[in-house]
Structure formats: C-alpha cells, structure tokens
Design a protein around this motif. Structure first.
Motif, PDB file in Angstrom:
ATOM      1  N   PRO A 173      -6.065   1.946 -14.479  1.00 46.32           N
ATOM      2  CA  PRO A 173      -5.001   1.066 -14.212  1.00 46.32           C
ATOM      3  C   PRO A 173      -4.359   0.359 -15.562  1.00 46.32           C
ATOM      4  CG  PRO A 173      -7.267   0.345 -14.134  1.00 46.32           C
ATOM      5  CD  PRO A 173      -7.170   1.801 -14.108  1.00 46.32           C
ATOM      6  N   THR A 223      -9.292   3.359  -6.759  1.00 45.75           N
ATOM      7  CA  THR A 223      -8.015   4.120  -6.375  1.00 45.75           C
ATOM      8  C   THR A 223      -7.345   4.433  -7.683  1.00 45.75           C
ATOM      9  OG1 THR A 223      -6.480   2.272  -6.021  1.00 45.75           O
ATOM     10  CG2 THR A 223      -7.800   3.352  -4.127  1.00 45.75           C
ATOM     11  N   ASN A 224      -7.691   3.928  -8.639  1.00 47.46           N
ATOM     12  CA  ASN A 224      -6.931   4.330  -9.848  1.00 47.46           C
ATOM     13  C   ASN A 224      -7.671   4.459 -11.258  1.00 47.46           C
ATOM     14  OD1 ASN A 224      -5.043   4.601 -11.930  1.00 47.46           O
ATOM     15  ND2 ASN A 224      -3.898   2.485 -11.232  1.00 47.46           N
ATOM     16  N   TRP A 241      -7.633  -6.774  -4.266  1.00 49.92           N
ATOM     17  CA  TRP A 241      -7.854  -7.142  -5.508  1.00 49.92           C
ATOM     18  C   TRP A 241      -7.299  -8.589  -5.780  1.00 49.92           C
ATOM     19  CZ3 TRP A 241      -3.375  -5.832  -8.334  1.00 49.92           C
ATOM     20  CH2 TRP A 241      -2.797  -4.662  -7.879  1.00 49.92           C
ATOM     21  N   LEU A 295      -9.915  -2.281  -7.805  1.00 56.30           N
ATOM     22  CA  LEU A 295      -8.704  -1.476  -8.850  1.00 56.30           C
ATOM     23  C   LEU A 295      -9.030  -0.194  -8.941  1.00 56.30           C
ATOM     24  CD1 LEU A 295      -5.915  -1.556  -9.964  1.00 56.30           C
ATOM     25  CD2 LEU A 295      -7.010  -2.708 -11.935  1.00 56.30           C
ATOM     26  N   HIS A 296     -10.394   0.238  -9.722  1.00 54.90           N
ATOM     27  CA  HIS A 296     -10.738   1.516 -10.075  1.00 54.90           C
ATOM     28  C   HIS A 296     -11.278   2.382  -8.989  1.00 54.90           C
ATOM     29  CE1 HIS A 296     -10.879  -0.438 -13.940  1.00 54.90           C
ATOM     30  NE2 HIS A 296     -10.838   0.574 -14.546  1.00 54.90           N
ATOM     31  N   CYS A 329       2.892   1.878  -3.286  1.00 55.12           N
ATOM     32  CA  CYS A 329       2.327   2.482  -4.248  1.00 55.12           C
ATOM     33  C   CYS A 329       1.829   3.813  -4.195  1.00 55.12           C
ATOM     34  CB  CYS A 329       0.959   1.346  -4.477  1.00 55.12           C
ATOM     35  SG  CYS A 329      -0.112   1.932  -6.005  1.00 55.12           S
ATOM     36  N   ILE A 373      -4.074  -3.343  -3.189  1.00 57.72           N
ATOM     37  CA  ILE A 373      -3.466  -4.540  -3.745  1.00 57.72           C
ATOM     38  C   ILE A 373      -3.859  -5.910  -3.001  1.00 57.72           C
ATOM     39  CG2 ILE A 373      -1.263  -5.536  -4.380  1.00 57.72           C
ATOM     40  CD1 ILE A 373      -0.168  -2.637  -4.501  1.00 57.72           C
ATOM     41  N   HIS A 394       0.745  -1.078   0.119  1.00 59.09           N
ATOM     42  CA  HIS A 394       0.071  -0.186  -0.118  1.00 59.09           C
ATOM     43  C   HIS A 394       0.744   1.432  -0.255  1.00 59.09           C
ATOM     44  CE1 HIS A 394      -4.161  -1.530   1.663  1.00 59.09           C
ATOM     45  NE2 HIS A 394      -3.713  -2.024   0.589  1.00 59.09           N
ATOM     46  N   GLU A 428      -2.591  -6.425 -11.942  1.00 58.10           N
ATOM     47  CA  GLU A 428      -3.249  -5.334 -12.276  1.00 58.10           C
ATOM     48  C   GLU A 428      -3.663  -4.975 -13.719  1.00 58.10           C
ATOM     49  OE1 GLU A 428      -2.509  -0.476 -11.619  1.00 58.10           O
ATOM     50  OE2 GLU A 428      -0.863  -1.822 -11.686  1.00 58.10           O
ATOM     51  N   ASN A 463      -2.881   1.818  -3.903  1.00 63.32           N
ATOM     52  CA  ASN A 463      -4.010   0.892  -4.561  1.00 63.32           C
ATOM     53  C   ASN A 463      -4.331  -0.339  -3.410  1.00 63.32           C
ATOM     54  OD1 ASN A 463      -4.516   1.863  -6.890  1.00 63.32           O
ATOM     55  ND2 ASN A 463      -2.669   0.807  -7.906  1.00 63.32           N
TER      56      ASN A 463
END
Length: 216
Positions: free
Chosen positions: A91, A87-88, A68, A84-85, A59, A65, A56, A121, A63
């Motif tokens: 991706p 925080t990003n 996911w 995933l989406h 990154c 991680i 965490h 990812e 993310n």
C-alpha cells in the motif's frame, strides 16, 4: 465504538500539504509533507460507510476502504493496517503514486469533496512501519516447490511475496542492476522516494524471497 456517522457534514476535506514551490524546484525530494497526526483520523471520519461503497469498484485492487477508514477514525491503526494489507501487498506504493480512482468513485463526491482515501492509505502503512507492525512473515512450512518470477515490478514482487508466504522457494529475476522495475527506474524521487522500495524488499528477503538483479 463507531465513529460519528455524520462526520462528512462536520469536517471539510483537507488535502495533504505540499512543500513550498520555491523550495521544491531546488531538489528532487517529495512534493508532499506528512499530515498532522490528528488530521488523518478526522479525514477518515468523513467516510459515510455507504451501503454500496463505490470506492470498492473504483479501486482496481478492491481495497476494503470503508473498513480501514472506520478503524482510522477510531484511531485503531493496527486493525486498519491489517485490513489494508488484506488486499494490497504494497500500500505504500499505491499510496504514493496511484491516481486514486477510488476518490473519483466516492459517493460523497456527488455533492461534496470526496474522502482523502489516498492520504489515509499512505498514513496507515507509514505508521505501521514506524511502529514495527509489519514484521517479516516467513512461511510456517515449505512445500518443496520452486517458483521463478521474471521481472521485479510491483506485480512480480507481489506475486513473489504471496508465493513465498505460501511456502514456495521463490526467486525473482530482474535484468536491471537493481530490483524494482518501473518503481525504481520509471518514477522520479519526488513522486516516490526509493527507500520506500528498499524497506519492503528487506522484508521480502527476510521472509525468504531470493532477489537476483542483473540477470537478463
């Protein structure tokens, strides 16, 4: 049901396969191939779901991680894409070109090879696009406010997408003749194909973001 927590003891790290060097020198196509369909869930099962997941902090996006990874290990790619989406926005961009400091921070790397986080990812987002799990998300209501975003690099595009989804009328201005900034003109195709950018731009336009290239 959760995946086997001892997966890191059973499965070695398997990196993303590469095209043969003799083939790569003849074109500008991507270096890496897609992993076998069952390879990525196996790699995700190596995640230890640490009490303090240093990936965490490794990154820059923070993310989620382990979350996911857990979903991928259970073959729940829809939930993996949602986390995933969270925080990003993009991706697929980081999945192609990020140097993966999260893997250097992976606790498993203390005495073994780290989890193939970058590979996982990218596989999540590619499957999401292939399975039509990333439809445009236009705002439910408009705020009546207008926002100009100057520059269409990844930061500008992410800001534009978030603001559009919040209900603002967003226009992205880019001095170059095409949208994408450094993603478009600073990164060669063998590191990230440009149709990856165009695919996401189509989603943004469908959501209501206005793109204005060629406006110095």
């Amino acid at each position: 049901m959760a995946h086997d927590p001892s997966g890191f003891l059973k499965h070695p790290r398997v990196d993303t396969p590469k095209r043969p060097a003799a083939e790569r020198v003849r074109d500008w196509r991507p270096i890496y191939l897609r992993p076998a369909p069952d390879a990525v869930p196996t790699q995700a099962a190596r995640c230890m779901d640490c009490g303090v997941p240093f990936c965490h902090t490794g990154c820059p996006l923070g993310n989620l991680i382990p979350e996911w990874n857990e979903f991928v290990a259970r073959d729940d790619y829809a939930s993996a894409s949602e986390r995933l989406h969270a925080t990003n926005n993009f991706p697929e961009f980081t999945g192609w070109i990020c140097p993966a400091p999260c893997e250097a921070a992976c606790v498993l790397s203390l005495n073994s090879e780290p989890v193939t986080i970058k590979q996982i990812e990218l596989d999540i987002v590619e499957r999401a696009f292939e399975q039509d799990r990333l439809p445009p998300q236009p705002p439910v209501a408009r705020t009546g406010r207008s926002v100009a975003v100057i520059g269409s690099g990844p930061a500008g595009l992410a800001a534009a997408q978030q603001l559009t989804r919040a209900g603002h009328a967003v226009t992205v201005y880019e001095r170059d003749d095409r949208i994408g900034g450094l993603l478009r003109y600073g990164i060669p195709d063998y590191k990230m194909p440009k149709d990856i950018i165009d695919r996401r731009l189509a989603q943004m336009v469908a959501e209501g973001t206005v793109l204005r290239p060629g406006t110095p």
